[in-house]
Design a protein around this motif. Structure first.
Motif, PDB file in Angstrom:
ATOM      1  N   ALA A  54       9.441  -2.839  -0.638  1.00  0.00           N
ATOM      2  CA  ALA A  54       8.400  -1.917  -0.783  1.00  0.00           C
ATOM      3  C   ALA A  54       8.280  -2.004  -2.467  1.00  0.00           C
ATOM      4  CB  ALA A  54       8.187  -0.605  -0.445  1.00  0.00           C
ATOM      5  N   GLN A  55       7.414  -2.482  -3.172  1.00  0.00           N
ATOM      6  CA  GLN A  55       7.152  -2.734  -4.442  1.00  0.00           C
ATOM      7  C   GLN A  55       5.856  -1.869  -4.975  1.00  0.00           C
ATOM      8  OE1 GLN A  55       7.672  -6.471  -5.735  1.00  0.00           O
ATOM      9  NE2 GLN A  55       6.891  -6.286  -7.784  1.00  0.00           N
ATOM     10  N   PHE A  56       6.297  -1.104  -6.028  1.00  0.00           N
ATOM     11  CA  PHE A  56       4.883  -0.319  -6.857  1.00  0.00           C
ATOM     12  C   PHE A  56       4.399  -1.387  -7.703  1.00  0.00           C
ATOM     13  CE2 PHE A  56       7.271   2.954  -5.072  1.00  0.00           C
ATOM     14  CZ  PHE A  56       6.486   4.019  -4.521  1.00  0.00           C
ATOM     15  N   ASN A  57       3.017  -1.528  -7.652  1.00  0.00           N
ATOM     16  CA  ASN A  57       2.331  -2.530  -8.399  1.00  0.00           C
ATOM     17  C   ASN A  57       2.581  -2.246  -9.872  1.00  0.00           C
ATOM     18  OD1 ASN A  57       1.683  -3.507  -5.993  1.00  0.00           O
ATOM     19  ND2 ASN A  57      -0.338  -2.584  -5.961  1.00  0.00           N
ATOM     20  N   SER A  58       2.644  -1.082 -10.284  1.00  0.00           N
ATOM     21  CA  SER A  58       2.541  -0.614 -11.792  1.00  0.00           C
ATOM     22  C   SER A  58       4.041  -0.867 -12.458  1.00  0.00           C
ATOM     23  CB  SER A  58       2.452   0.695 -12.006  1.00  0.00           C
ATOM     24  OG  SER A  58       3.460   1.562 -11.283  1.00  0.00           O
ATOM     25  N   THR A  59       5.104  -1.008 -11.605  1.00  0.00           N
ATOM     26  CA  THR A  59       6.528  -1.227 -12.047  1.00  0.00           C
ATOM     27  C   THR A  59       6.920  -2.583 -12.105  1.00  0.00           C
ATOM     28  OG1 THR A  59       7.590  -0.569 -10.072  1.00  0.00           O
ATOM     29  CG2 THR A  59       7.352   1.142 -11.526  1.00  0.00           C
ATOM     30  N   GLY A  60       6.350  -3.430 -11.004  1.00  0.00           N
ATOM     31  CA  GLY A  60       6.668  -4.929 -11.039  1.00  0.00           C
ATOM     32  C   GLY A  60       7.978  -5.051 -10.209  1.00  0.00           C
ATOM     33  N   ALA A  61       8.801  -5.055 -11.094  1.00  0.00           N
ATOM     34  CA  ALA A  61      10.115  -5.379 -10.594  1.00  0.00           C
ATOM     35  C   ALA A  61      11.106  -4.427  -9.912  1.00  0.00           C
ATOM     36  CB  ALA A  61      11.297  -5.609 -11.810  1.00  0.00           C
ATOM     37  N   PHE A  62      10.540  -3.066  -9.663  1.00  0.00           N
ATOM     38  CA  PHE A  62      11.095  -2.181  -8.972  1.00  0.00           C
ATOM     39  C   PHE A  62      10.843  -2.051  -7.513  1.00  0.00           C
ATOM     40  CE2 PHE A  62      11.349   2.259  -7.756  1.00  0.00           C
ATOM     41  CZ  PHE A  62      12.862   2.592  -7.817  1.00  0.00           C
ATOM     42  N   LYS A  63      11.996  -2.221  -6.747  1.00  0.00           N
ATOM     43  CA  LYS A  63      11.902  -2.449  -5.263  1.00  0.00           C
ATOM     44  C   LYS A  63      12.736  -1.373  -4.664  1.00  0.00           C
ATOM     45  CE  LYS A  63      10.578  -7.208  -4.784  1.00  0.00           C
ATOM     46  NZ  LYS A  63      10.908  -8.454  -4.253  1.00  0.00           N
ATOM     47  N   LEU A  64      12.024  -0.951  -3.342  1.00  0.00           N
ATOM     48  CA  LEU A  64      12.654  -0.061  -2.547  1.00  0.00           C
ATOM     49  C   LEU A  64      13.047  -0.942  -1.310  1.00  0.00           C
ATOM     50  CD1 LEU A  64      10.759   2.915  -2.855  1.00  0.00           C
ATOM     51  CD2 LEU A  64      12.645   2.552  -3.758  1.00  0.00           C
ATOM     52  N   HIS A  65      14.250  -0.772  -0.682  1.00  0.00           N
ATOM     53  CA  HIS A  65      14.387  -1.712   0.705  1.00  0.00           C
ATOM     54  C   HIS A  65      14.791  -0.598   1.837  1.00  0.00           C
ATOM     55  CE1 HIS A  65      15.159  -4.887  -2.309  1.00  0.00           C
ATOM     56  NE2 HIS A  65      15.809  -4.187  -2.902  1.00  0.00           N
ATOM     57  N   THR A  66      14.313  -1.096   3.120  1.00  0.00           N
ATOM     58  CA  THR A  66      14.583  -0.340   4.093  1.00  0.00           C
ATOM     59  C   THR A  66      14.933  -1.295   5.228  1.00  0.00           C
ATOM     60  OG1 THR A  66      12.232  -0.435   4.926  1.00  0.00           O
ATOM     61  CG2 THR A  66      12.849   1.350   3.719  1.00  0.00           C
ATOM     62  N   ARG A  67      15.724  -0.684   6.222  1.00  0.00           N
ATOM     63  CA  ARG A  67      16.016  -1.468   7.490  1.00  0.00           C
ATOM     64  C   ARG A  67      16.008  -0.751   8.447  1.00  0.00           C
ATOM     65  NH1 ARG A  67      18.644  -5.986   5.673  1.00  0.00           N
ATOM     66  NH2 ARG A  67      19.410  -5.844   3.326  1.00  0.00           N
ATOM     67  N   GLY A  68      15.751  -1.148   9.813  1.00  0.00           N
ATOM     68  CA  GLY A  68      15.770  -0.472  11.059  1.00  0.00           C
ATOM     69  C   GLY A  68      15.109  -1.112  12.200  1.00  0.00           C
ATOM     70  N   CYS A  69      14.488   0.001  13.094  1.00  0.00           N
ATOM     71  CA  CYS A  69      13.914  -0.915  14.232  1.00  0.00           C
ATOM     72  C   CYS A  69      12.249  -0.937  14.045  1.00  0.00           C
ATOM     73  CB  CYS A  69      13.859   0.097  15.415  1.00  0.00           C
ATOM     74  SG  CYS A  69      15.591   0.314  15.782  1.00  0.00           S
ATOM     75  N   LEU A  70      11.524  -1.873  14.646  1.00  0.00           N
ATOM     76  CA  LEU A  70      10.275  -1.721  14.276  1.00  0.00           C
ATOM     77  C   LEU A  70       9.456  -2.735  15.381  1.00  0.00           C
ATOM     78  CD1 LEU A  70       8.103  -1.366  11.663  1.00  0.00           C
ATOM     79  CD2 LEU A  70       8.437  -3.930  11.350  1.00  0.00           C
ATOM     80  N   ASP A  71       8.250  -2.041  15.781  1.00  0.00           N
ATOM     81  CA  ASP A  71       7.422  -2.724  16.696  1.00  0.00           C
ATOM     82  C   ASP A  71       7.069  -4.379  16.184  1.00  0.00           C
ATOM     83  OD1 ASP A  71       7.477  -0.676  18.497  1.00  0.00           O
ATOM     84  OD2 ASP A  71       5.854   0.221  17.890  1.00  0.00           O
ATOM     85  N   ASN A  72       6.746  -5.021  17.212  1.00  0.00           N
ATOM     86  CA  ASN A  72       6.546  -6.488  16.966  1.00  0.00           C
ATOM     87  C   ASN A  72       5.202  -6.696  15.994  1.00  0.00           C
ATOM     88  OD1 ASN A  72       8.838  -7.788  17.825  1.00  0.00           O
ATOM     89  ND2 ASN A  72       7.606  -8.218  19.819  1.00  0.00           N
ATOM     90  N   ASP A  73       4.184  -5.891  16.193  1.00  0.00           N
ATOM     91  CA  ASP A  73       2.967  -5.909  15.597  1.00  0.00           C
ATOM     92  C   ASP A  73       2.829  -5.789  14.231  1.00  0.00           C
ATOM     93  OD1 ASP A  73       3.365  -3.266  15.941  1.00  0.00           O
ATOM     94  OD2 ASP A  73       1.359  -2.626  16.247  1.00  0.00           O
TER      95      ASP A  73
END
Length: 126
Positions: A54-73
């Motif tokens: 996930a990246q905030f548009n105002s900061t550009g380079a600053f990204k958050l990362h997540t991992r886990g389970c997700l539905d295929n959709d």
């Protein structure tokens, strides 16, 4: 059908329902480092492991990362929205085998950090 065959079919259905995909879970990560990582068994409705950014548009380079389970959709999708007035873009990449979303980049960053620390120590001691 014989009673033994029916029993095997029912037993097989229960075993298949009880099996869940195991994924690496990271609620929040920064700079390729996951805080409080764990492994989790997904519920039976979840078909994929994911790793997302996930990246905030105002900061550009600053990204958050997540991992886990997700539905295929939601797999291979990019979502946009806003949080407290700040726009963001989030993308999800999926895979379907146990622990396929583990953080190989974390190992690289630990090695790189160790090498940089050693180089700085040698440079400062001269």
């Amino acid at each position: 059908m014989t009673s033994a065959f029916k029993t095997l079919v029912i037993l097989g259905a229960f075993l298949a329902t009880g099996y869940g995909l195991t994924c690496r879970q990271c609620v929040i990560g920064l700079l390729n480092t996951c805080f409080f990582p764990s492994d989790t068994t997904c519920n039976n409705a979840t078909q994929s492991c994911y790793y997302g950014d996930a990246q905030f548009n105002s900061t550009g380079a600053f990204k958050l990362h997540t991992r886990g389970c997700l539905d295929n959709d939601l797999c291979e999708k990019t979502l946009t929205g806003s949080l407290l007035g700040a726009g963001y873009t989030a993308s999800f990449r999926c895979c379907t085998t146990d622990l396929c979303n583990s953080a190989s980049s974390l190992h690289l960053s630990v090695v790189m950090g160790t090498v940089l620390t050693l180089l700085c120590t040698v440079w400062v001691s001269q």
